[in-house]
Motif scaffolding. Sequence first.
Motif, PDB file in Angstrom:
ATOM      1  N   THR A 273       0.850  -1.200   0.000  1.00  0.00           N
ATOM      2  CA  THR A 273       0.000   0.000   0.000  1.00  0.00           C
ATOM      3  C   THR A 273       0.879   1.240   0.000  1.00  0.00           C
ATOM      4  OG1 THR A 273      -1.540  -1.232   1.379  1.00  0.00           O
ATOM      5  CG2 THR A 273      -1.900   1.135   1.238  1.00  0.00           C
TER       6      THR A 273
ATOM      7  N   GLN B 284     -14.204  16.339  -0.345  1.00  0.00           N
ATOM      8  CA  GLN B 284     -13.840  16.079   1.050  1.00  0.00           C
ATOM      9  C   GLN B 284     -12.332  16.232   1.261  1.00  0.00           C
ATOM     10  OE1 GLN B 284     -15.957  14.912   3.962  1.00  0.00           O
ATOM     11  NE2 GLN B 284     -17.039  16.309   2.604  1.00  0.00           N
TER      12      GLN B 284
ATOM     13  N   GLN C 127     -10.063  13.945   3.455  1.00  0.00           N
ATOM     14  CA  GLN C 127     -10.897  12.889   4.032  1.00  0.00           C
ATOM     15  C   GLN C 127     -11.418  11.916   2.982  1.00  0.00           C
ATOM     16  OE1 GLN C 127     -12.518  15.659   7.644  1.00  0.00           O
ATOM     17  NE2 GLN C 127     -13.972  14.553   6.426  1.00  0.00           N
TER      18      GLN C 127
ATOM     19  N   ALA D 242      -2.683  14.626   6.722  1.00  0.00           N
ATOM     20  CA  ALA D 242      -3.557  13.464   6.921  1.00  0.00           C
ATOM     21  C   ALA D 242      -3.440  12.882   8.324  1.00  0.00           C
ATOM     22  CB  ALA D 242      -3.230  12.389   5.891  1.00  0.00           C
ATOM     23  N   ASN D 243      -2.788  13.598   9.236  1.00  0.00           N
ATOM     24  CA  ASN D 243      -2.553  13.068  10.588  1.00  0.00           C
ATOM     25  C   ASN D 243      -1.939  11.670  10.542  1.00  0.00           C
ATOM     26  OD1 ASN D 243      -3.267  15.231  12.081  1.00  0.00           O
ATOM     27  ND2 ASN D 243      -5.307  14.514  12.631  1.00  0.00           N
TER      28      ASN D 243
ATOM     29  N   GLY E 255      -3.946   8.746   7.048  1.00  0.00           N
ATOM     30  CA  GLY E 255      -5.030   9.254   6.218  1.00  0.00           C
ATOM     31  C   GLY E 255      -6.219   8.309   6.162  1.00  0.00           C
ATOM     32  N   ALA E 256      -7.196   8.693   5.348  1.00  0.00           N
ATOM     33  CA  ALA E 256      -8.410   7.887   5.249  1.00  0.00           C
ATOM     34  C   ALA E 256      -8.087   6.534   4.632  1.00  0.00           C
ATOM     35  CB  ALA E 256      -9.440   8.620   4.400  1.00  0.00           C
ATOM     36  N   GLU E 257      -8.405   5.477   5.343  1.00  0.00           N
ATOM     37  CA  GLU E 257      -8.159   4.092   4.877  1.00  0.00           C
ATOM     38  C   GLU E 257      -6.739   3.902   4.358  1.00  0.00           C
ATOM     39  OE1 GLU E 257     -11.282   2.020   2.667  1.00  0.00           O
ATOM     40  OE2 GLU E 257     -12.437   3.850   2.876  1.00  0.00           O
ATOM     41  N   ASP E 258      -5.773   4.430   5.062  1.00  0.00           N
ATOM     42  CA  ASP E 258      -4.348   4.282   4.717  1.00  0.00           C
ATOM     43  C   ASP E 258      -3.980   4.919   3.378  1.00  0.00           C
ATOM     44  OD1 ASP E 258      -3.597   3.026   7.009  1.00  0.00           O
ATOM     45  OD2 ASP E 258      -3.774   0.990   6.228  1.00  0.00           O
TER      46      ASP E 258
ATOM     47  N   LEU F  54     -10.703  12.296  10.652  1.00  0.00           N
ATOM     48  CA  LEU F  54      -9.258  12.035  10.811  1.00  0.00           C
ATOM     49  C   LEU F  54      -8.721  12.810  12.019  1.00  0.00           C
ATOM     50  CD1 LEU F  54      -7.912  12.155   7.131  1.00  0.00           C
ATOM     51  CD2 LEU F  54      -8.556  10.159   8.473  1.00  0.00           C
TER      52      LEU F  54
ATOM     53  N   GLN G 179      -7.210  13.407  15.719  1.00  0.00           N
ATOM     54  CA  GLN G 179      -6.415  12.742  16.752  1.00  0.00           C
ATOM     55  C   GLN G 179      -6.568  13.521  18.047  1.00  0.00           C
ATOM     56  OE1 GLN G 179      -2.487  12.264  15.279  1.00  0.00           O
ATOM     57  NE2 GLN G 179      -2.166  14.399  14.807  1.00  0.00           N
TER      58      GLN G 179
ATOM     59  N   ALA H 216      -7.263   2.620  10.454  1.00  0.00           N
ATOM     60  CA  ALA H 216      -7.753   2.572   9.064  1.00  0.00           C
ATOM     61  C   ALA H 216      -9.218   2.156   9.018  1.00  0.00           C
ATOM     62  CB  ALA H 216      -6.893   1.608   8.240  1.00  0.00           C
TER      63      ALA H 216
ATOM     64  N   SER I  48     -11.144   5.244  10.243  1.00  0.00           N
ATOM     65  CA  SER I  48     -11.163   6.315   9.235  1.00  0.00           C
ATOM     66  C   SER I  48     -12.009   5.901   8.041  1.00  0.00           C
ATOM     67  CB  SER I  48      -9.748   6.688   8.805  1.00  0.00           C
ATOM     68  OG  SER I  48      -9.156   5.636   8.082  1.00  0.00           O
TER      69      SER I  48
ATOM     70  N   THR J  18     -14.943   8.431   6.832  1.00  0.00           N
ATOM     71  CA  THR J  18     -14.622   9.310   5.695  1.00  0.00           C
ATOM     72  C   THR J  18     -15.222   8.843   4.375  1.00  0.00           C
ATOM     73  OG1 THR J  18     -12.566   8.149   5.204  1.00  0.00           O
ATOM     74  CG2 THR J  18     -12.404  10.027   6.699  1.00  0.00           C
TER      75      THR J  18
END
Lengths: 318, 459
Positions: free
Chosen positions: A93, A175, A178, A263-264, A267-270, B265, B267, B427, B430, B434
């Motif tokens: 990924t 988004q 996100q 993305a902290n 991120g969204a779904e890696d 997202l 924290q 994951a 998120s 999202t």
Amino acid sequence: MAITTVPETIRKPGRPTSPYRTRPQRTSLGRKVRDNLTGHTFLIGAVLCFVVFSWYPMIRGVVMSFQRTRRGETTWVGWDNYVRIVADPSFWTAWQNTIYFTLLALVFGYALPFFVAILLNEFRHAKGYLRILVYLPVMLPPASALFLFKFYAYDPSEAGLFNAILKALHLPTSQWMQSPEMTMPAMVIASTWMNMGGAVLIYLAALQNVPGELYEAAELDGAGIWRRIVNVTIPQTRLILALLAMLQIVATMQLFIEPLILANGAGAEDSATSVAYLIYQHGFFQNDLNGAAALGVIMLVVLAGFSAVYVRLTAKQD
Amino acid sequence: MSVPQYRKATALALVAGLGLSLTACSTKSGDSSNDASGKVTITVDCQPVGAQKEILQNWNDDVVEFQKQNPDIIIKSVSVGEQCNNPPDFTARLAGGTVTDLFYGYMTDLQQVLDSGQAKDITEFANKDSIPTWDSVDPALKEVFTDGGKLYAVPVKNYSMGLVYNKVLFQQAGLDANNPPKTWGEVRAAAKKISALGNGIAGYSEYSAGNTGGWHFTSLLYSQGGQVLTPDGKKAAFNDAAGKQVLQNLKDMRYGDNSMGDRQLLQWGDLLTNAGAGKVGMFIGAPDTTQAIVSQFQGKFQDWAMAPLPGQDGAAKGTLGGGEGYFFKKDLTPEQVKAGLKWIAYQKLTPGKGQFDYVRAKPQNYPVGLPQPLLFANGTEAQKQELELRKANANVDTANFAIFEANPVPIKGEPRNAQAIYAVLDAAMSGVLTSPNSNIDALLKTAEEKVNQLLAAES
């Protein structure tokens, strides 16, 4: 007794001898060092700095990638860390994300500054002023720039800058960070904005070295602006273009601060997990410094491969 | 001075300077030892940072008072900034061997500390002689820091999670702040009403980044009766009905009701920043999150109350507990260990002193009356003393925490390799927060595979 001079008779033909040379041609290492003591001392400092802060950590990283530390005991585990890292689903990924970012960055972050530089080069007035404007974002610390994007431009509500613009244009809002689909394009936009100024300046310097007569000749031959770019500008700046392409690949493949701030982290779904971020995650969140070291070595090899390709390509061009 | 001499002098000065700099870089603190006068010096981390003036003053006062009572012990306290609440900083210091003699760690950190080889076995030192309240300390907390029958740290804080809610927003939304939601269905209904207030207010807010998403997933899972790992700790166990229900609840609130706000997202600090700004109706957290909202994020104590963690159809089946402790560096002398234990006993485990000095804390706007830390076991003398002092000096409205205290939910500890597992579960969290098209089954399956792989690599 060591021979320090070469007899006249066995000197190779064509090799001139200096009439002023009074000292022997070969001097001992000790003598060379003594003659340039201050210079060598400065050199020692530089070399020591490289050894301590650059080379040693790299070598240590390679060594650690073949070890495992448990309960304070370090053992050699061969390729185990590499096997484990490659088997981790996040590994692929991260590489997919990183390569996607690099390709996008090549399209936008690499091409856009080139065209901006051509535009700037064409301006007759306020050149300096425009260059400063283009260079300004580079002076902003990356973290500050990214926080601006995160909280201001990429706000997923309609109050966000980009969404407000899209809405004003009657386009669908996004988004941004996100959305797993938008994560990479959004990071590339931010990254391009942050780094464009530096690349533009280098391109501008290269463009100004292109002889004006070439453009004049092209114009006389009836070449339009596009033909002039393709037939004059690009061939004349190819070395700089190749260099920046390589630097762009090497720099963008080390993608780290953008995922970390925008993305902290993952991120969204890696969708923001880059190879460099994965190294950080293994090392500092998963307590897997050896795995992180193995991943770092893999990255080093890949980037070294790119650099080798670049060296070969430019050598052929020269 | 002739030119060659000058060159030599310059060169020598440069080399000496560089050498000294490198030596200085590599030298570790030589302070931590027993000096000739017989005094024992120990370094301790997590001294409050300068911005927390009153808390820092309290710490310094404690150091002075402790040293007056123990003239043979010198406490050198160190502020290491983020180390005390940021796992990457902690890992870096641990890996670099730069932890202090007494160093702070989460309850989830034991294996990491043991792997680094930096912790000292303090089993023979920790007892009633070194810590007078030792027998009152909850045995379950000692167990958390025990491995192979050996104790490696002294617990100094313990918490459990519940539902934190904003009373003001409850009232504005026409909800009864004294009758908070007891089930996730009720949370959903309340969140809808609160988010209907508009103005960017999220009825319910949740984490999904920086390991905090996985941390909260674990607590939500416990509320459903689920488990993160199988009992032997070798496989993931969250890909079941309970795990799916956790994610389904969140997805329904996020996209079915649109009651979780636009920005995800999040924290740790992100959610509390929003909460401090009055933009969050409910979230799950420990009692001390209200303290952080007030001290760091400009919120008000009187706005916040706590209820037990909701369950799916009734009371929650479990909630997540966690906390912190102090480890001892491996190379300490027995005298230093004893001195360190004395300091911890004074600053962290004595009712009326240090962190339990409620008389001092009361006028400082430092919260007194929160239902934590839960350090002492039920019915012990130390617990009675601490509760009496807490009650007598409360400066927060204890009624706001009464429902939480009166309805305890069974506490479960964090799973093995907690931080690594939390990173994976981020994951999944998120994903549902999202993407309206997220596939819960696929998210859980991917997370399960990753966790199993991680555990296999660890074993």
